[in-house]
Design a protein around this motif. Sequence first.
Motif, PDB file in Angstrom:
ATOM      1  N   ASP A 507      49.239   2.479 -17.481  1.00 60.33           N
ATOM      2  CA  ASP A 507      50.686   2.630 -17.558  1.00 60.33           C
ATOM      3  C   ASP A 507      51.350   1.291 -17.270  1.00 60.33           C
ATOM      4  N   GLU A 508      52.258   0.867 -18.134  1.00 62.92           N
ATOM      5  CA  GLU A 508      52.920  -0.424 -17.971  1.00 62.92           C
ATOM      6  C   GLU A 508      54.199  -0.326 -17.151  1.00 62.92           C
ATOM      7  N   HIS A 509      54.595   0.890 -16.774  1.00 62.35           N
ATOM      8  CA  HIS A 509      55.813   1.092 -15.988  1.00 62.35           C
ATOM      9  C   HIS A 509      55.482   1.278 -14.507  1.00 62.35           C
ATOM     10  N   PHE A 510      56.556   1.287 -13.710  1.00 59.94           N
ATOM     11  CA  PHE A 510      56.404   1.586 -12.290  1.00 59.94           C
ATOM     12  C   PHE A 510      56.011   3.054 -12.102  1.00 59.94           C
ATOM     13  N   LEU A 511      55.137   3.286 -11.138  1.00 59.25           N
ATOM     14  CA  LEU A 511      54.848   4.639 -10.676  1.00 59.25           C
ATOM     15  C   LEU A 511      55.582   4.826  -9.348  1.00 59.25           C
ATOM     16  N   THR A 512      56.303   5.924  -9.223  1.00 60.57           N
ATOM     17  CA  THR A 512      57.135   6.162  -8.042  1.00 60.57           C
ATOM     18  C   THR A 512      56.566   7.299  -7.221  1.00 60.57           C
ATOM     19  N   LEU A 513      56.572   7.119  -5.907  1.00 59.94           N
ATOM     20  CA  LEU A 513      56.117   8.174  -5.001  1.00 59.94           C
ATOM     21  C   LEU A 513      57.096   9.343  -5.052  1.00 59.94           C
ATOM     22  N   SER A 514      56.578  10.539  -5.212  1.00 60.11           N
ATOM     23  CA  SER A 514      57.440  11.717  -5.318  1.00 60.11           C
ATOM     24  C   SER A 514      56.820  12.872  -4.544  1.00 60.11           C
ATOM     25  N   TRP A 515      57.691  13.737  -4.040  1.00 60.21           N
ATOM     26  CA  TRP A 515      57.206  14.900  -3.295  1.00 60.21           C
ATOM     27  C   TRP A 515      58.052  16.136  -3.602  1.00 60.21           C
ATOM     28  N   GLY A 516      58.913  16.037  -4.582  1.00 61.92           N
ATOM     29  CA  GLY A 516      59.782  17.158  -4.909  1.00 61.92           C
ATOM     30  C   GLY A 516      59.320  17.894  -6.150  1.00 61.92           C
ATOM     31  N   LEU A 535      52.289  15.726  -2.818  1.00 59.15           N
ATOM     32  CA  LEU A 535      52.574  14.293  -2.820  1.00 59.15           C
ATOM     33  C   LEU A 535      51.854  13.630  -3.994  1.00 59.15           C
ATOM     34  N   PHE A 536      52.590  12.831  -4.796  1.00 58.59           N
ATOM     35  CA  PHE A 536      51.967  12.221  -5.969  1.00 58.59           C
ATOM     36  C   PHE A 536      52.792  11.017  -6.416  1.00 58.59           C
ATOM     37  N   TYR A 537      52.177  10.184  -7.258  1.00 55.65           N
ATOM     38  CA  TYR A 537      52.872   9.103  -7.944  1.00 55.65           C
ATOM     39  C   TYR A 537      53.053   9.511  -9.411  1.00 55.65           C
ATOM     40  N   TRP A 538      54.203   9.154  -9.978  1.00 57.70           N
ATOM     41  CA  TRP A 538      54.418   9.538 -11.361  1.00 57.70           C
ATOM     42  C   TRP A 538      55.325   8.551 -12.087  1.00 57.70           C
ATOM     43  N   THR A 544      53.036  10.200 -16.561  1.00 57.55           N
ATOM     44  CA  THR A 544      51.774   9.959 -15.860  1.00 57.55           C
ATOM     45  C   THR A 544      51.902  10.471 -14.436  1.00 57.55           C
ATOM     46  N   ILE A 545      50.945  11.264 -13.996  1.00 55.73           N
ATOM     47  CA  ILE A 545      50.956  11.819 -12.649  1.00 55.73           C
ATOM     48  C   ILE A 545      49.609  11.546 -11.993  1.00 55.73           C
ATOM     49  N   LEU A 546      49.658  11.099 -10.734  1.00 60.81           N
ATOM     50  CA  LEU A 546      48.432  10.771 -10.002  1.00 60.81           C
ATOM     51  C   LEU A 546      48.548  11.210  -8.552  1.00 60.81           C
ATOM     52  N   THR A 548      47.983  10.570  -4.687  1.00 60.45           N
ATOM     53  CA  THR A 548      47.988   9.311  -3.927  1.00 60.45           C
ATOM     54  C   THR A 548      46.563   8.849  -3.638  1.00 60.45           C
ATOM     55  N   HIS A 549      45.661   9.790  -3.331  1.00 66.74           N
ATOM     56  CA  HIS A 549      44.288   9.389  -3.013  1.00 66.74           C
ATOM     57  C   HIS A 549      43.512   8.976  -4.264  1.00 66.74           C
ATOM     58  N   CYS A 550      43.941   9.431  -5.433  1.00 60.49           N
ATOM     59  CA  CYS A 550      43.296   8.961  -6.665  1.00 60.49           C
ATOM     60  C   CYS A 550      43.766   7.554  -7.014  1.00 60.49           C
ATOM     61  N   LEU A 551      44.975   7.221  -6.600  1.00 61.35           N
ATOM     62  CA  LEU A 551      45.513   5.894  -6.874  1.00 61.35           C
ATOM     63  C   LEU A 551      44.997   4.858  -5.888  1.00 61.35           C
ATOM     64  N   PHE A 552      44.968   5.234  -4.607  1.00 62.39           N
ATOM     65  CA  PHE A 552      44.596   4.271  -3.568  1.00 62.39           C
ATOM     66  C   PHE A 552      43.278   4.586  -2.867  1.00 62.39           C
ATOM     67  N   SER A 553      42.634   5.695  -3.161  1.00 59.90           N
ATOM     68  CA  SER A 553      41.455   6.188  -2.461  1.00 59.90           C
ATOM     69  C   SER A 553      41.909   6.975  -1.233  1.00 59.90           C
ATOM     70  N   LYS A 554      41.059   7.869  -0.759  1.00 61.32           N
ATOM     71  CA  LYS A 554      41.391   8.695   0.407  1.00 61.32           C
ATOM     72  C   LYS A 554      41.463   7.855   1.675  1.00 61.32           C
ATOM     73  N   GLU A 555      40.767   6.741   1.693  1.00 67.07           N
ATOM     74  CA  GLU A 555      40.816   5.821   2.839  1.00 67.07           C
ATOM     75  C   GLU A 555      41.281   4.462   2.337  1.00 67.07           C
ATOM     76  N   PRO A 556      42.587   4.299   2.115  1.00 70.36           N
ATOM     77  CA  PRO A 556      43.079   3.084   1.443  1.00 70.36           C
ATOM     78  C   PRO A 556      42.947   1.815   2.272  1.00 70.36           C
ATOM     79  N   TYR A 557      42.776   1.932   3.589  1.00 72.69           N
ATOM     80  CA  TYR A 557      42.788   0.731   4.427  1.00 72.69           C
ATOM     81  C   TYR A 557      41.407   0.322   4.918  1.00 72.69           C
ATOM     82  N   LEU A 558      40.383   0.730   4.180  1.00 74.39           N
ATOM     83  CA  LEU A 558      39.017   0.273   4.438  1.00 74.39           C
ATOM     84  C   LEU A 558      38.555  -0.554   3.251  1.00 74.39           C
TER      85      LEU A 558
END
Length: 619
Positions: A507-516, A535-538, A544-546, A548-558
């Motif tokens: 996706d060439e556009h921004f993905l925005t965090l959404s929860w609604g 909770l998802f990015y879209w 496009t819907i993802l 958060t853990h598919c985008l950053f992994s379930k442990e994003p800070y390791l």
Amino acid sequence: MDYDGGFHEVEKDGKLFLVYHHPKYRPIPQIKSPSSSAEVANHDHPPLPLFICPLERWLRNSSRDSRLVLINSSPESVLSGKVGDHHVLPLFWCNNKKFGDDYSECGMCSNSNFGTDYYFCACCLRKYHKECVESPLKIKHPYYPHHSSLELYYYKELTVCIRCGRDMAGGLMYHCNVDQTFMHPVCAMKPIPIVIDQQKIHDHPLTFFSRPDSLICNVCGLLEKDPPYVCLRCNFVAHGGCVECPHTIKISRHHHRISRVSYLRYEKWPCGVCRQSIDGNYGAYTCKECDDYYAVHSKCALGKDVWDGEELKGVPEKNDMAKDAPPFCKVFEGVVHYFLHDHHLRLEKNILYDENKFCEACVMPIIEDEFYSCAECDFILHETCLKARRRIQHALHPHPLTLKATNNYVSSSCSACFRCCGGFVYECPKHECYFKLDVRCALISEPFDYQGHEHPLFLSLHPKEYVLCEVCKSKCNDSPLSCIKCAFIICIKCATLPYKVSWYKKDEHFLTLSWGEERCEKYWCEECEDIVERLFYWCNDCCTILHTHCLFSKEPYLKPGQVLKIGEKVFQILARCNISRPVCYYCMKPCQGKRFTRDNLTVCSLSCASNYTYDYEED
């Protein structure tokens, strides 16, 4: 038969005290440390009663599985000849220093620096306060003159001692069934001065008054069950816990020192910690340096997560973090030397996204336009992470924090979001503190401007009730961010997720965090093809819907390549594999992000690794 303890009026050094006295037990003798073993042998110790270990005393109660257990066994021990009997011995020569000077705690009430007399159990290898060992079943206390005696209980949940204000995380404690209040055994037997002369808060001597039901404290402005001291000449009232209020302190929520005042020059003013209104007719803490008026409730200013416990009146200011050396120095144009790396770093432009390149500090992918990288190794930093200060004062902790680089061996988590962090962390240098903040949580300051909400947000320390995060719909931790204009609440874990990302490969556009509810007609994740609920990015343009853990992994800070320790087990962290997705050994689902390997087995997350470790040890 067990005896009830009581309080009697005693004069000491010309001052009157209410002193606890037990009709049967004597004080432990205070003896100086002997110079030789012969001196120990020749010393004539008066005989003392034989007491049972408090831990065994609790275990002898048949209803020990209950939340609140009434103790019905005597503290005295009867020699039965059984192998399992635990008896405690008085530590005569240790009683010349405060309990807790060696950073140990009472094995029953878990509080240090209380009292000077204690016992030792050779079976449990624990030390206990004298009061916790000798605690009778009932005590008639001056705080409750019209109530029946306080009864001894073992309580398994977190509560607060009415006298010292400290948390009580389980253990023996005295309980008032009428007021539903608790006291440590040490606090319950502590002498109470009848008259005190405390010039810090009032000009005249104050007298102990044991009926607090309708008296508002002039220091904190609250009506509490803590019996106060009163001045009849001035109609002045101060809780027993407020008479020692410091004059000048430094809190984590403000960059200047604040000082106590008897009243405010305005009737109403918002508190700088809880954001609630302050009644100007009662005491508070204010800042003398700020042009715009800054004030804090007395109770809020003296909270354990806000104040470091030090009185600063007359103490010169030395710890000026503004004078710290900068985190990097410029070598020449576009090249810098960073204080936590041996090689020079060069400024680069982000042209192509590489999902396996991570910032060493925040462990997030390189999605900024500019970053700094090392030509001699794989060290990379976002520009914002490069500028992170060496030391900070954060609102979540009363002590200054120092930036440290983690090694490849990860075993701790961030104290704010509770996520395992393989990047840089801010640590408290005090050895008794285990507080750590990852660099993303360290960026949270008040007021916090969150892109997903129109109003500024503020930290709420230890709310009385569990609250739900508006984003992930889960229970918040101890320090959620909340809006004072509306009911919006967000946990730190969600607040530190990137609100917009522009690096997803399809996706060439921004993905925005959404929860609604707002999203396109799709309701499944583009990556794992599973249902998206909360909770998802879209991307609205491309639908496009993802997760958060598919985008950053379930442990994003390791980081891939690091080693994670869970209990006694060690896991190697591997990067996302796009060619094949091995099945997780524990949950039996394909591994979408980073993988954890051990014993030739692969798991997909920290949760699965922990469950695998538990099952492995059980087998």
